[in-house]
Design an enzyme around this catalytic site. Structure first.
Site, PDB file in Angstrom:
ATOM      1  N   TYR A   1       2.764  -8.688  -6.261  1.00  0.00           N
ATOM      2  CA  TYR A   1       1.627  -7.795  -5.986  1.00  0.00           C
ATOM      3  C   TYR A   1       2.031  -6.350  -6.252  1.00  0.00           C
ATOM      4  CZ  TYR A   1      -2.692  -6.234  -3.705  1.00  0.00           C
ATOM      5  OH  TYR A   1      -3.927  -5.669  -3.449  1.00  0.00           O
TER       6      TYR A   1
ATOM      7  N   SER B   1      -3.873  -0.145  -5.591  1.00  0.00           N
ATOM      8  CA  SER B   1      -3.687  -0.354  -4.145  1.00  0.00           C
ATOM      9  C   SER B   1      -2.702   0.699  -3.652  1.00  0.00           C
ATOM     10  CB  SER B   1      -3.092  -1.751  -3.928  1.00  0.00           C
ATOM     11  OG  SER B   1      -2.663  -1.949  -2.603  1.00  0.00           O
TER      12      SER B   1
ATOM     13  N   LYS C   1       0.480  -3.805  -9.121  1.00  0.00           N
ATOM     14  CA  LYS C   1      -0.261  -2.592  -8.746  1.00  0.00           C
ATOM     15  C   LYS C   1       0.455  -1.318  -9.210  1.00  0.00           C
ATOM     16  CE  LYS C   1      -3.683  -4.828  -6.835  1.00  0.00           C
ATOM     17  NZ  LYS C   1      -5.000  -4.849  -7.490  1.00  0.00           N
TER      18      LYS C   1
HETATM   19  P1  NAI Z   1     -11.629 -10.488  -2.391  1.00  0.00           P
HETATM   20  O1  NAI Z   1     -10.784 -11.732  -2.421  1.00  0.00           O
HETATM   21  O2  NAI Z   1     -12.663 -10.379  -1.336  1.00  0.00           O
HETATM   22  O3  NAI Z   1     -12.307 -10.254  -3.816  1.00  0.00           O
HETATM   23  C1  NAI Z   1     -11.583 -10.449  -5.013  1.00  0.00           C
HETATM   24  C2  NAI Z   1     -12.488 -11.108  -6.039  1.00  0.00           C
HETATM   25  O4  NAI Z   1     -11.743 -11.345  -7.248  1.00  0.00           O
HETATM   26  C3  NAI Z   1     -12.992 -12.468  -5.559  1.00  0.00           C
HETATM   27  O5  NAI Z   1     -14.394 -12.576  -5.691  1.00  0.00           O
HETATM   28  C4  NAI Z   1     -12.277 -13.455  -6.470  1.00  0.00           C
HETATM   29  O6  NAI Z   1     -13.017 -14.654  -6.688  1.00  0.00           O
HETATM   30  C5  NAI Z   1     -12.078 -12.644  -7.734  1.00  0.00           C
HETATM   31  N1  NAI Z   1     -11.035 -13.186  -8.604  1.00  0.00           N
HETATM   32  C6  NAI Z   1      -9.841 -13.699  -8.239  1.00  0.00           C
HETATM   33  N2  NAI Z   1      -9.200 -14.169  -9.318  1.00  0.00           N
HETATM   34  C7  NAI Z   1      -9.989 -13.902 -10.393  1.00  0.00           C
HETATM   35  C8  NAI Z   1      -9.865 -14.119 -11.776  1.00  0.00           C
HETATM   36  N3  NAI Z   1      -8.774 -14.751 -12.298  1.00  0.00           N
HETATM   37  N4  NAI Z   1     -10.865 -13.735 -12.591  1.00  0.00           N
HETATM   38  C9  NAI Z   1     -11.986 -13.153 -12.091  1.00  0.00           C
HETATM   39  N5  NAI Z   1     -12.167 -12.915 -10.767  1.00  0.00           N
HETATM   40  C10 NAI Z   1     -11.169 -13.289  -9.942  1.00  0.00           C
HETATM   41  O7  NAI Z   1     -10.590  -9.288  -2.284  1.00  0.00           O
HETATM   42  P2  NAI Z   1     -10.779  -7.691  -2.433  1.00  0.00           P
HETATM   43  O8  NAI Z   1      -9.950  -7.103  -1.386  1.00  0.00           O
HETATM   44  O9  NAI Z   1     -12.188  -7.337  -2.536  1.00  0.00           O
HETATM   45  O10 NAI Z   1     -10.025  -7.444  -3.817  1.00  0.00           O
HETATM   46  C11 NAI Z   1     -10.542  -6.587  -4.831  1.00  0.00           C
HETATM   47  C12 NAI Z   1      -9.407  -5.743  -5.370  1.00  0.00           C
HETATM   48  O11 NAI Z   1      -8.999  -4.815  -4.363  1.00  0.00           O
HETATM   49  C13 NAI Z   1      -8.161  -6.512  -5.778  1.00  0.00           C
HETATM   50  O12 NAI Z   1      -7.667  -6.006  -7.004  1.00  0.00           O
HETATM   51  C14 NAI Z   1      -7.184  -6.207  -4.653  1.00  0.00           C
HETATM   52  O13 NAI Z   1      -5.852  -6.311  -5.061  1.00  0.00           O
HETATM   53  C15 NAI Z   1      -7.580  -4.786  -4.317  1.00  0.00           C
HETATM   54  N6  NAI Z   1      -7.143  -4.272  -3.026  1.00  0.00           N
HETATM   55  C16 NAI Z   1      -7.583  -4.850  -1.861  1.00  0.00           C
HETATM   56  C17 NAI Z   1      -7.173  -4.338  -0.639  1.00  0.00           C
HETATM   57  C18 NAI Z   1      -7.604  -4.916   0.665  1.00  0.00           C
HETATM   58  O14 NAI Z   1      -7.058  -4.532   1.716  1.00  0.00           O
HETATM   59  N7  NAI Z   1      -8.570  -5.824   0.692  1.00  0.00           N
HETATM   60  C19 NAI Z   1      -6.262  -3.176  -0.574  1.00  0.00           C
HETATM   61  C20 NAI Z   1      -5.880  -2.662  -1.848  1.00  0.00           C
HETATM   62  C21 NAI Z   1      -6.320  -3.179  -3.015  1.00  0.00           C
END
Ligand code: NAI
Length: 282
Positions: free
Chosen positions: A156, A143, A160
């Site tokens: 967080y 991130s 990261k």
């Molecule tokens: P999201 O919440 O839409 O998707 C994250 C997915 O990870 C979900 O489907 C969730 O069920 C799954 N998940 C959560 N805990 C889990 C576990 N213990 N085991 C397996 N799966 C699990 O959020 P997003 O934004 O798509 O997140 C994806 C990645 O992107 C994360 O690592 C997040 O930190 C990173 N990120 C997101 C940003 C944003 O602005 N949305 C910015 C920078 C990084």
């Protein structure tokens, strides 16, 4: 890794947001998919979306913070497809609050998913990828919060920063091999990360929100809604894999924060207010 067609991609956190967008993009590129996620209730619908591109999909309900579960995922992947060419260690949760108010269980949850999830993916898949001798690429999702720290985001930020560090180390280790490495460092993306508590384990009770936590949550909800489409991030990931690029940044407007932090470190100045409060960013 130039050719993705007919290869196999493994994506964790594939049921939503950036992970689902990457799975769809890879399917459109002709790849077979392994889609892993903890949220069983939405994984099936996500698989249907990806299958609609004609991709063969193996889906698995996996908690990436559980090393044995990720090892089982690797075993299933190789049983079904005989290979994993692209590995996206992407599953993540947002978690915050002033450190004076956080419990150790809250730290463990965020670090377990965001950091150990990545470690488990590497530990279970990389030896198999190396042994196969085939081309491969690992994408670890960090991130902008892996480069700039904000008040109220200790777990967080810690997770990261660590993912950025281990990815740089891995890049050095795999230099000159046929396995590439990228670290994905997005700014705000319109996903469900702000609702991460939906996957909070029973052992980590919902925290009592203080007024400043509520203000931070409201701000983050708004900037996420205004954020980039996940498909734009997936396109950047695709380009980094085929172009063998390590750094994947999506928000040029946030890059000055990295320079400011480096300048502060080199000048021996204390962290500046601009990078100290998430609500002052962007
Ligand atoms: P999201 O919440 O839409 O998707 C994250 C997915 O990870 C979900 O489907 C969730 O069920 C799954 N998940 C959560 N805990 C889990 C576990 N213990 N085991 C397996 N799966 C699990 O959020 P997003 O934004 O798509 O997140 C994806 C990645 O992107 C994360 O690592 C997040 O930190 C990173 N990120 C997101 C940003 C944003 O602005 N949305 C910015 C920078 C990084």
């Amino acid at each position: 890794m130039r050719e993705l067609n007919k290869r196999v991609a493994v994506v964790t956190g594939a049921a939503s947001g950036i992970g689902l967008a990457m799975a769809e993009r890879f399917a459109a590129d002709g790849m077979s998919l392994v889609m892993a996620d903890i949220e069983a209730s939405v994984l099936d619908a996500a698989v249907d979306r990806v299958s609609a591109h004609g991709a063969e999909v193996l889906s698995a309900v996996v908690d990436v913070s559980d090393a044995a579960a990720v090892e089982n995922l690797a075993r299933q992947t190789y049983e079904r497809f005989g290979a994993a060419h692209v590995l996206c260690n992407n599953a993540g949760v947002g978690g915050g609050g002033a450190q004076a108010t956080l419990t150790v269980a809250e730290w463990d949850w965020v670090l377990g998913v965001n950091l150990h999830g990545v470690i488990h993916g590497i530990a279970s898949f990389l030896p198999r990828m190396v042994a196969s001798g085939e081309d491969g690429h690992i994408v670890n999702t960090a991130s902008m919060a892996g480069h700039v720290a904000f008040g109220g985001m200790g777990p967080y930020n810690a997770s990261k920063y660590a993912v950025v560090g281990l990815s740089e180390s891995l890049f050095h280790e795999l230099g000159g091999t046929n396995i590439g490495v990228s670290v994905l460092c997005p700014g705000w993306v319109n996903t469900r990360i702000g609702e991460s508590s939906r996957n909070r384990p029973m052992s980590v009770p919902e925290r009592m929100s203080r007024p400043e936590d509520a203000a931070r949550a409201a701000y983050i909800t708004q900037v996420l809604a205004d954020g980039l489409a996940p498909s734009a991030i997936a396109d950047l990931v695709h380009d980094a894999i085929v172009g063998d690029k390590f750094w994947i940044f999506s928000h040029p407007d946030m890059m000055p924060g990295i320079r400011q932090r480096a300048d502060e470190i080199l000048a021996g100045r204390n962290p500046g207010t601009g990078s100290g409060d998430v609500t002052k960013l962007g």
